[in-house]
Design a protein around this motif. Structure first.
Motif, PDB file in Angstrom:
ATOM      1  N   GLN A  31       1.086  -1.273   0.527  1.00 27.35           N
ATOM      2  CA  GLN A  31      -0.021   0.273   0.191  1.00 27.35           C
ATOM      3  C   GLN A  31       0.777   1.149  -0.343  1.00 27.35           C
ATOM      4  O   GLN A  31       0.579   2.643  -0.642  1.00 27.35           O
ATOM      5  N   THR A  32       2.000   1.320   0.454  1.00 25.17           N
ATOM      6  CA  THR A  32       2.833   2.077   1.307  1.00 25.17           C
ATOM      7  C   THR A  32       3.360   2.324  -0.603  1.00 25.17           C
ATOM      8  O   THR A  32       3.510   3.578  -0.715  1.00 25.17           O
ATOM      9  N   LEU A  33       3.955   2.050  -1.193  1.00 22.86           N
ATOM     10  CA  LEU A  33       4.120   1.926  -2.434  1.00 22.86           C
ATOM     11  C   LEU A  33       3.794   2.082  -3.104  1.00 22.86           C
ATOM     12  O   LEU A  33       4.411   2.650  -4.212  1.00 22.86           O
ATOM     13  N   ARG A  34       2.570   1.902  -3.682  1.00 20.30           N
ATOM     14  CA  ARG A  34       1.810   2.071  -4.610  1.00 20.30           C
ATOM     15  C   ARG A  34       0.890   3.354  -4.023  1.00 20.30           C
ATOM     16  O   ARG A  34       0.589   4.753  -5.303  1.00 20.30           O
ATOM     17  N   LEU A  40       4.785  10.174  -7.551  1.00 21.03           N
ATOM     18  CA  LEU A  40       5.657  10.113  -8.382  1.00 21.03           C
ATOM     19  C   LEU A  40       4.813  10.228  -9.763  1.00 21.03           C
ATOM     20  O   LEU A  40       5.782  11.013 -10.364  1.00 21.03           O
ATOM     21  N   LEU A  41       4.287   9.654  -9.909  1.00 25.42           N
ATOM     22  CA  LEU A  41       3.861   9.568 -11.376  1.00 25.42           C
ATOM     23  C   LEU A  41       2.609  10.607 -10.986  1.00 25.42           C
ATOM     24  O   LEU A  41       2.346  11.515 -12.965  1.00 25.42           O
ATOM     25  N   SER A  42       2.060  11.616 -10.475  1.00 24.23           N
ATOM     26  CA  SER A  42       1.636  12.194 -10.440  1.00 24.23           C
ATOM     27  C   SER A  42       2.317  14.019 -10.400  1.00 24.23           C
ATOM     28  O   SER A  42       2.601  15.237 -11.574  1.00 24.23           O
ATOM     29  N   LEU A  47       5.191  17.515 -13.688  1.00 26.90           N
ATOM     30  CA  LEU A  47       6.718  18.385 -14.893  1.00 26.90           C
ATOM     31  C   LEU A  47       6.366  17.813 -16.379  1.00 26.90           C
ATOM     32  O   LEU A  47       6.928  19.253 -16.616  1.00 26.90           O
ATOM     33  N   SER A  48       5.954  17.005 -16.400  1.00 28.52           N
ATOM     34  CA  SER A  48       6.109  17.223 -18.388  1.00 28.52           C
ATOM     35  C   SER A  48       5.077  17.979 -18.227  1.00 28.52           C
ATOM     36  O   SER A  48       5.176  18.401 -19.591  1.00 28.52           O
TER      37      SER A  48
END
Length: 95
Positions: A31-34, A40-42, A47-48
């Motif tokens: 759960q923490t990794l998700r 990170l994806l956000s 940034l993109s």
């Protein structure tokens, strides 16, 4: 004989408990990794989008707009050079 069987049952019980604890730890870690991956994806998407905005701005050569987007206006001129307030916010707590 009865004592041996009792020891085996106790070992089996302890092994099952250990497995349950490990499974719960693994679930929490997953759960923490998700959550971290979503953060990170956000950040990557933001940034993109920012890079694309500045590339388009540069290619359109609208430098007046670029100046407006990077320099403060008169109402915030006295705060220019100070750290923005969002920098002091705590990051979201991961569970």
């Amino acid at each position: 004989m009865k004592e041996l069987q009792q020891q085996l049952q106790e070992k089996e019980f302890l092994l099952k408990q250990l497995c349950r604890r490990q499974e719960e730890r693994d679930r929490q870690l997953l759960q923490t990794l998700r959550q971290a991956m979503n953060a990170l994806l956000s950040a990557q998407q933001q940034l993109s989008a920012d890079i694309k905005f500045h590339q388009n701005l540069r290619q359109s050569q609208d430098f007046g707009r670029l100046k407006e987007s990077t320099l403060p206006d008169d109402s915030t001129a006295e705060n220019y050079g100070q750290l923005p307030p969002w920098i002091f916010r705590q990051p979201p707590e991961l569970q």
